[in-house]
Design a protein around this motif. Structure first.
Motif, PDB file in Angstrom:
ATOM      1  N   UNK A   1       0.820  -1.216   0.000  1.00 27.17           N
ATOM      2  CA  UNK A   1       0.000   0.000   0.000  1.00 27.17           C
ATOM      3  C   UNK A   1       0.849   1.259   0.000  1.00 27.17           C
ATOM      4  N   UNK A   2       2.181   1.108   0.137  1.00 26.80           N
ATOM      5  CA  UNK A   2       3.073   2.255   0.166  1.00 26.80           C
ATOM      6  C   UNK A   2       3.628   2.560   1.538  1.00 26.80           C
ATOM      7  N   UNK A   3       3.115   1.919   2.582  1.00 20.99           N
ATOM      8  CA  UNK A   3       3.602   2.140   3.938  1.00 20.99           C
ATOM      9  C   UNK A   3       4.998   1.541   4.076  1.00 20.99           C
ATOM     10  N   UNK A   4       5.897   2.256   4.776  1.00 19.91           N
ATOM     11  CA  UNK A   4       7.246   1.779   5.006  1.00 19.91           C
ATOM     12  C   UNK A   4       7.295   0.994   6.317  1.00 19.91           C
ATOM     13  N   UNK A   5       8.179  -0.001   6.361  1.00 17.37           N
ATOM     14  CA  UNK A   5       8.340  -0.840   7.553  1.00 17.37           C
ATOM     15  C   UNK A   5       9.796  -0.799   7.984  1.00 17.37           C
ATOM     16  N   UNK A   6      10.019  -0.474   9.270  1.00 17.46           N
ATOM     17  CA  UNK A   6      11.367  -0.433   9.837  1.00 17.46           C
ATOM     18  C   UNK A   6      11.469  -1.431  10.981  1.00 17.46           C
ATOM     19  N   UNK A   7      12.668  -1.980  11.152  1.00 13.96           N
ATOM     20  CA  UNK A   7      12.967  -2.816  12.312  1.00 13.96           C
ATOM     21  C   UNK A   7      13.612  -1.938  13.379  1.00 13.96           C
ATOM     22  N   UNK A   8      12.947  -1.833  14.539  1.00 14.19           N
ATOM     23  CA  UNK A   8      13.440  -0.998  15.638  1.00 14.19           C
ATOM     24  C   UNK A   8      14.368  -1.814  16.541  1.00 14.19           C
ATOM     25  N   UNK A   9      15.225  -1.114  17.318  1.00 13.17           N
ATOM     26  CA  UNK A   9      16.161  -1.751  18.254  1.00 13.17           C
ATOM     27  C   UNK A   9      16.963  -2.844  17.556  1.00 13.17           C
ATOM     28  N   UNK A  10      17.411  -2.597  16.342  1.00 17.45           N
ATOM     29  CA  UNK A  10      18.058  -3.635  15.542  1.00 17.45           C
ATOM     30  C   UNK A  10      19.393  -4.039  16.170  1.00 17.45           C
ATOM     31  N   UNK A  11      19.647  -5.362  16.149  1.00 14.05           N
ATOM     32  CA  UNK A  11      20.892  -5.899  16.678  1.00 14.05           C
ATOM     33  C   UNK A  11      20.757  -6.497  18.060  1.00 14.05           C
TER      34      UNK A  11
END
Length: 715
Positions: A613-623
């Motif tokens: 749909x165009x929404x971006x997805x990020x992974x938080x607290x990565x690592x």
């Protein structure tokens, strides 16, 4: 033929008495025999009803009591997996028709099935109102159910004085009544057969046994009435609960002997079923250890024996750390093998270090409880024994387990409470042990903690905080703050992260790490999450209107693991975007790595729908998760946020700098944007820009501010 002619031979010897006397005596005998037969039948039916009814009720109440204690924490934390495991274990017991776990409003939380098709639906059957209204264990019956008569045993689930839900157990009365009716029918058939044969014999005797009426009466008393009276006494003993009662010894080869032996076989069958029911009710099916019900009764007996005797008891609650991860990654079969190995290790440790009077039981799931007893001469002995045993268990259970060519690393968190120092009753002792075990988990897991009054107060504060958090959004206590996100290449603000803040009317500002955890564990996050997302989208539209002609800012909103697991996240996001009018490309959803590790297939499907749909997805607290960079290959994401723990020491720790540089390079090679959070120094900003990091946020760049201050910042 041998039995029939045996009675005839005895009665033919009585010929000689007058016909009138014989007939009178025969009538008296028949009347007495009929009364005795009726009494046997009635008492046998009553005995069977008492046996079956009491056993079924005791089994139902015992199972529900065990489920109530086992489900308190899982229902409080809304752990559907643990609730499902406990429900299915109860559902597999013979004669169990259904198991229903419901919340405080009477809505179904779990029904023991894998798909939970009725999740969230109100209970609408005829017995539901009584089950929801019950404040103690409540047993009711429904003889008009579609599947046959059922016994419904319900009990509320309490956390302290707060009722958070309940559990219902349906037991099939059809099979129990069938067993009862069959036993009584068999007895009636035997009695009828005996009556018919005796009537035939009496008919022969009435024509020939005239001279020996007195002898006939004596023989009848000895050979018929006395055995039946003995059977009646045996039936009364069984009715009183003495299920091991044996019928009087009788080696006769006639119908009375058959009846006696049939009654003896029936009593043995009842006693065997009673032993089986008791074994099922008091033994854990997987490990063979005592279960919750057996341990509770043993604890009550031990407390009664030691009350006022000046001796101490120690109660240890041991819970396996991260056991759910074993079930999720290796399957429940491997999880059962792990539980068996853990149970064996705990049993060996208790036998060696717990003392001769120690008791070990499995409470269900991955929780074990141990009771140790101190000596009469040394009041501190029980503390030393409990400490030594806890140290051994932490060390032994922390050793790796090899299963199917894989090593499993687990630990255990142990809570310890003492009698009579902490409490003098079984219920408060068990509650204190559970609280201490939870504090051991909070302290970092794989350790033990002794109960203290402060722990009780902490739990009470948490319950109060959850109560006050309900409705805080409607009361205007919750608000959003926005922290700017800057592009490192040119130093321009290109977005902001929405952060939830709670200003309590009495306690002031409450840390997000505190109330977000409460919301997550209690399930309130499923209500707060959509409210936060909708409000943030509306605010973001105001940003764009205030910056007309400038580069649009993106909005970053955190999504909890519970929101992702619900499966409705794409629909909720679509509704918020539609109502606010925000461009989907301006919305960035942030999920922690641990939110997607439990079920990567489901997470990948949901995130793919969102990104389409165009929404971006990020992974938080990565690592900080379990598998790090490996998720970048399997989970569709647009960006990663390097955890602040790496950024904090990036200027003085070469390892953190190397890890950060590697994450940036790897993400860029996959076409993924990198955001650094927790930038609090200019040097951190500079070195991140040199390493090619894309975006950054932190207190050095800008504090989270309310909407009006953020709008002023934009202007």
């Amino acid at each position: 033929m041998k039995l029939r002619y045996g009675l005839q031979a005895r009665f033919l010897a009585m010929i000689g008495l007058a016909l009138l006397v014989v007939l009178v005596l025969i009538m008296l005998m028949l009347q007495r025999q009929e009364r005795m037969q009726s009494e046997v039948e009635v008492l046998s039916r009553e005995a069977m009803q008492a046996i079956v009814g009491d056993s079924l009720r005791r089994r139902g109440e015992g199972t529900v009591g065990q489920l109530t204690d086992s489900l308190a924490n899982p229902l409080y934390y809304f752990d559907l997996d643990t609730i499902g495991v406990l429900s299915r274990a109860a559902l597999r017991q013979p004669g169990t028709r259904y198991v229903i776990v419901f919340d405080a409003d009477g809505n179904i939380v779990h029904d023991g099935s894998e798909e939970i098709a009725r999740y969230g639906q109100p209970m609408e059957d005829a017995l539901a109102p009584g089950a929801v209204a019950a404040r103690t264990t409540h047993t009711q019956f429904n003889d008009t159910a579609v599947d046959g008569p059922v016994m419904d045993v319900a009990s509320p689930i309490m956390i302290g004085s707060q009722r958070i839900g309940g559990v219902r157990l349906g037991l099939d009365l059809q099979s129990a009544r069938g067993f009862q009716d069959q036993a009584v029918a068999n007895l009636r058939e035997r009695l009828d057969e005996l009556g018919r044969r005796h009537l035939w014999g009496v008919g022969l005797l009435s024509g020939g046994l005239l001279a020996f009426g007195a002898v006939m009466l004596w023989l009848t008393q000895r050979w018929l009435v006395r055995p039946i009276r003995d059977l009646v006494e045996s039936a009364r003993a069984i009715e009183a609960g003495q299920f091991d009662t044996r019928a009087p010894s009788n080696d006769r080869d006639d119908e009375v002997g058959d009846l006696t032996r049939a009654f003896d076989r029936m009593s043995q069958s009842v006693a065997r079923h009673d032993r089986d029911i008791r074994r099922m009710a008091y033994t854990d099916a997987l490990t063979g250890l005592a279960n919750r019900l057996a341990f509770r009764e043993a604890l009550d007996r031990r407390l009664l024996q030691l009350h006022g005797a000046g001796r101490q008891l120690g109660l240890l609650f041991a819970d396996i750390d991260d056991f759910k991860r074993v079930n999720d990654t290796l399957g429940h079969d491997v999880g059962d093998e792990v539980l068996l190995l853990f149970a064996s290790r705990i049993r060996e440790a208790v036998e060696r270090y717990g003392g001769a009077d120690a008791i070990l039981a499995r409470f269900g799931g991955d929780e074990f409880v141990i009771l140790v007893q101190g000596s009469a001469t040394d009041s501190g002995d029980v503390r030393a024994v409990a400490t030594r045993l806890a140290e051994i268990l932490v060390a032994e259970l922390g050793q790796p387990i090899t299963l199917r060519d894989r090593q499993v690393f687990l630990g255990t968190s142990i809570g310890i409470t003492l009698f009579p120092e902490d409490a003098v009753g079984a219920t408060p002792l068990m509650k204190n042990g559970d609280i201490a075990m939870y504090q051991a988990k909070v302290a970092g897991k794989n350790c033990f903690r002794f109960y203290s009054r402060a722990m009780d107060q902490a739990v009470e504060r948490r319950v109060n905080l959850e109560h006050e958090l309900r409705g805080a959004w409607d009361r205007g206590e919750l608000s959003l703050a926005y922290q700017p996100v800057y592009r490192l290449a040119d130093g321009l603000m290109i977005g902001a992260e929405a952060l939830l803040r709670w200003r309590h009317p009495e306690q002031g500002m409450i840390s997000p790490s505190v109330f977000i955890d409460v919301a997550e564990q209690s399930g309130l996050i499923e209500t707060l999450g959509p409210q936060v997302l909708r409000s943030a989208c509306n605010d973001a539209v105001l940003w764009q209107q205030a910056r007309e002609g400038a580069e649009p800012l993106f909005l970053a909103v955190n999504v909890s693991p519970r929101q992702l697991r619900s499966g409705t996240l794409p629909e909720v996001v679509a509704g918020c975007l539609h109502d606010s009018g925000l461009d989907p490309q301006r919305l960035h959803l942030e999920l922690t790595e641990t939110a997607v590790i439990g079920d990567e297939a489901l997470a990948s499907s949901l995130l793919s729908r969102l990104r389409s749909t165009g929404v971006k997805v990020w992974l938080d607290d990565f690592g900080t998760g379990f598998s790090g960079l490996s998720h970048l290959r399997r989970v569709p994401v647009d960006g990663v946020k390097i955890d602040r723990s790496f950024i904090a020491d990036i200027l003085r720790d070469p390892d953190d700098l190397a890890l950060t540089t590697a994450i940036i390079a790897m993400a860029h090679s996959l076409g993924i944007t990198v955001v650094a959070e927790g930038v609090e120094k200019e040097g951190q900003f500079t070195i991140l820009r040199e390493r090619g990091c894309d975006l950054a946020q932190g207190y050095w760049l800008g504090h989270p501010v309310p909407l009006d201050e953020f709008m002023a910042l934009l202007r």
